[in-house]
Structure formats: C-alpha cells, structure tokens
Scaffold this motif. Structure first.
Motif, PDB file in Angstrom:
ATOM      1  N   UNK A   1      -9.513  -7.483  -1.496  1.00 27.38           N
ATOM      2  CA  UNK A   1     -10.826  -7.915  -1.978  1.00 27.38           C
ATOM      3  C   UNK A   1     -11.818  -6.779  -1.767  1.00 27.38           C
ATOM      4  N   UNK A   2     -12.467  -6.390  -2.848  1.00 30.53           N
ATOM      5  CA  UNK A   2     -13.439  -5.287  -2.789  1.00 30.53           C
ATOM      6  C   UNK A   2     -14.830  -5.777  -2.438  1.00 30.53           C
ATOM      7  N   UNK A   3     -15.260  -6.841  -3.106  1.00 29.27           N
ATOM      8  CA  UNK A   3     -16.646  -7.306  -3.005  1.00 29.27           C
ATOM      9  C   UNK A   3     -16.662  -8.822  -3.088  1.00 29.27           C
ATOM     10  N   UNK A   4     -17.595  -9.449  -2.370  1.00 28.43           N
ATOM     11  CA  UNK A   4     -17.705 -10.899  -2.410  1.00 28.43           C
ATOM     12  C   UNK A   4     -16.628 -11.592  -1.601  1.00 28.43           C
ATOM     13  N   UNK A   5     -16.543 -12.895  -1.793  1.00 31.12           N
ATOM     14  CA  UNK A   5     -15.566 -13.711  -1.068  1.00 31.12           C
ATOM     15  C   UNK A   5     -14.712 -14.457  -2.084  1.00 31.12           C
ATOM     16  N   UNK A   6     -13.423 -14.252  -1.989  1.00 26.55           N
ATOM     17  CA  UNK A   6     -12.456 -14.927  -2.849  1.00 26.55           C
ATOM     18  C   UNK A   6     -11.872 -16.107  -2.067  1.00 26.55           C
TER      19      UNK A   6
ATOM     20  N   UNK B   1      -6.550 -23.543   2.875  1.00 25.64           N
ATOM     21  CA  UNK B   1      -7.608 -22.826   2.181  1.00 25.64           C
ATOM     22  C   UNK B   1      -7.846 -21.493   2.879  1.00 25.64           C
ATOM     23  N   UNK B   2      -7.967 -20.433   2.083  1.00 20.33           N
ATOM     24  CA  UNK B   2      -8.177 -19.092   2.619  1.00 20.33           C
ATOM     25  C   UNK B   2      -9.443 -18.502   2.023  1.00 20.33           C
ATOM     26  N   UNK B   3     -10.060 -17.603   2.762  1.00 21.43           N
ATOM     27  CA  UNK B   3     -11.201 -16.843   2.257  1.00 21.43           C
ATOM     28  C   UNK B   3     -10.957 -15.366   2.530  1.00 21.43           C
ATOM     29  N   UNK B   4     -10.840 -14.616   1.453  1.00 21.91           N
ATOM     30  CA  UNK B   4     -10.601 -13.182   1.548  1.00 21.91           C
ATOM     31  C   UNK B   4     -11.919 -12.444   1.331  1.00 21.91           C
ATOM     32  N   UNK B   5     -12.316 -11.687   2.339  1.00 26.58           N
ATOM     33  CA  UNK B   5     -13.574 -10.953   2.311  1.00 26.58           C
ATOM     34  C   UNK B   5     -13.326  -9.463   2.065  1.00 26.58           C
ATOM     35  N   UNK B   6     -14.368  -8.678   1.814  1.00 29.53           N
ATOM     36  CA  UNK B   6     -14.166  -7.252   1.537  1.00 29.53           C
ATOM     37  C   UNK B   6     -13.329  -6.559   2.606  1.00 29.53           C
ATOM     38  N   UNK B   7     -12.300  -5.855   2.153  1.00 34.32           N
ATOM     39  CA  UNK B   7     -11.393  -5.167   3.061  1.00 34.32           C
ATOM     40  C   UNK B   7     -10.206  -5.984   3.490  1.00 34.32           C
ATOM     41  N   UNK B   8     -10.180  -7.268   3.135  1.00 38.51           N
ATOM     42  CA  UNK B   8      -9.060  -8.131   3.499  1.00 38.51           C
ATOM     43  C   UNK B   8      -7.927  -7.970   2.488  1.00 38.51           C
ATOM     44  N   UNK B   9      -6.712  -7.879   2.985  1.00 37.84           N
ATOM     45  CA  UNK B   9      -5.524  -7.813   2.136  1.00 37.84           C
ATOM     46  C   UNK B   9      -4.970  -9.222   1.973  1.00 37.84           C
TER      47      UNK B   9
END
Length: 276
Positions: A42-47, A55-63
């Motif tokens: 994840x580059x930008x924002x929250x996926x 449920x997962x939340x991938x933030x900037x820098x997260x693989x």
C-alpha cells in the motif's frame, strides 16, 4: 465495484508475472479470488479488506500477501482512497523460486503465507523495487535480480504444508468445485450439478458457499475469468477465448472482464504498460 481513479498494468515479457498499480476511492472490488500469488504494498491511504475470515487494514508501507484461491474484497475507508502496487505471480514460478531459496524444502508441498499483512520494511522495499523494475521494463538480468531480492525476503513469511488430497470437512463442496473445473466451458446449471452429485441444489449451494465463501455461480464466473485471462495472455483471440472459457460469446466475456479487471479483453491482451 467502482471504477478505479486510475490503473496501470504491465506484463513481464519473460516471466509469468503481472504488475499492477491502481488508485481506488469508495468501494474497490467485490469478493473474488485469483489463481496467482499476490504480493503488494500500500502506497497511500488505507486499504480495508476481508480475507481469512478477518478484516484487515493495510496502511502505507504495509505488505499484503494472498495465496491462490484466497477470497478477498476491498474498500477505501475515506474519500482520499488508497493506492497500491501489486505483483501477480504464477504459482509454479513462485514455488520454484522459493524452493531454490529453501535448499532443504520437502517435495510435493504447498507454499502458504504465515500472515496476510506484514510491516517488514525489507520486504516492502523488495516488493516496491521488484514492481518498479518489472513495470519499467528494465533488462532481464536487472529484473531477475530484483525478484531474487523479493523471494529472499519472502522466505521469512512463508511456510510449507503437504497438500490436502482428501477433504473430510466438506467433501460435497470439493466435489462440486472439481465438477465445475472439469466442465469449465460447458453451459452447466446448478440443477445439473446437483443431479450429478446426487443431492438437492439447495444443500449443494449452501455447503459450497460455506466452504468457499461464494455461491457456485459466482465461483464459476471467477474460474472462467481466470482461465480467460491466461488464454488472452497467451495471445489467443478474444472470440476463441470466450468459447473456450464458457462465455456465450465475445460480448459476454467482455462485460464480465471489464467488470472484474477494468479493461477490455483486447486491451488487456496487448498491454505492456497501460496508464489509464
């Protein structure tokens, strides 16, 4: 499924890998699966997405790491949306690359990921670099070196498991899946499958969704799209792909393909680098 704000797709000329960079706002994609390993950052924002019943939340820098067949969806949590870089990696290719890293790995094993998300900075950098080298079309040796770094970093997040050849938890669901895989291009109905398996269609649908997270018709569409994508990448004409993948015609394939991948089959087929 909302359209992405923008999407870039490139396919490696020498290795079975696709590289995608995209930005989404709102609802990104419905529950679906791929026949590839997915490694992304994840580059930008929250996926935000669901996978492995969590449920997962991938933030900037997260693989984020997904295995073939792993059901997942995707949403942005706010109006800023999210941007990611992702590699689609052929399972046989991944397995061979990691077997080269694990010199003592057992034979006849499945590669799994220990977790869905990782904050490993080294893995994030290796994923980012591998994506960039592939997307930019660097020389083959440079691309191979970047992938070597990625697979070396992945060894810390993977493990091996012997394949489960006999399914005791829900044999009917696995029989139904095999039935659809064997009859991919046929115009089969749920009632046809129920008769062939000797059960009523309500029980069949209920048990299949409990096992795989999608009703049979939705899973079959995913299977057909996956097959179509591979045929298109091999250079087969879209009309022939439609016939060989169980779609009524090229138009039918196109509607489903655009919905799933945001590209027409013809455009996907000729892509090397497609900024939208």
């Amino acid at each position: 499924m909302d359209q992405p704000t923008w999407l870039e797709l490139s396919r490696d000329a020498d290795m079975p890998i696709e590289a995608i960079r995209a930005h989404f706002t709102g609802h990104a994609y419905d529950p679906h699966w791929h026949d590839s390993y997915l490694i992304g950052v994840t580059e930008q924002g929250v996926q935000q997405f669901h996978s492995r019943r969590k449920q997962h939340r991938s933030r900037p820098g997260t693989v984020f790491m997904l295995e073939p067949g792993e059901l997942h969806d995707g949403d942005a949590i706010d109006e800023q949306g999210f941007t990611y870089r992702m590699l689609y990696l052929d399972p046989a290719f991944v397995r061979q690359q990691l077997l080269d890293q694990f010199t003592d790995a057992p034979q006849s094993v499945e590669l799994l990921f220990a977790r869905t998300l990782s904050g490993d900075v080294g893995l994030a950098r290796a994923t980012f670099d591998a994506f960039q080298m592939l997307h930019d079309g660097e020389g083959k040796m440079v691309r191979e070196a970047a992938l070597g770094q990625l697979f070396s970093a992945l060894t810390r997040h993977s493990y091996w498991r012997k394949p489960q050849r006999i399914y005791h938890d829900n044999p009917l669901a696995h029989q139904a899946r095999a039935f659809m895989q064997d009859r991919l291009a046929d115009n089969i109905g749920l009632s046809d499958m129920a008769v062939a398996l000797g059960v009523d269609r309500f029980r069949l649908s209920r048990e299949f969704q409990a096992a795989f997270g999608l009703p049979p018709h939705a899973w079959l569409i995913q299977l057909r799209l996956t097959h179509a994508r591979r045929l298109l990448a091999a250079g087969i004409a879209p009309a022939d792909v439609a016939a060989r993948s169980g779609f009524a015609d090229q138009s039918h394939l196109g509607r489903w393909f655009r919905r799933a991948y945001q590209l027409t089959p013809a455009r996907y087929q000729r892509c090397t680098n497609l900024p939208d």
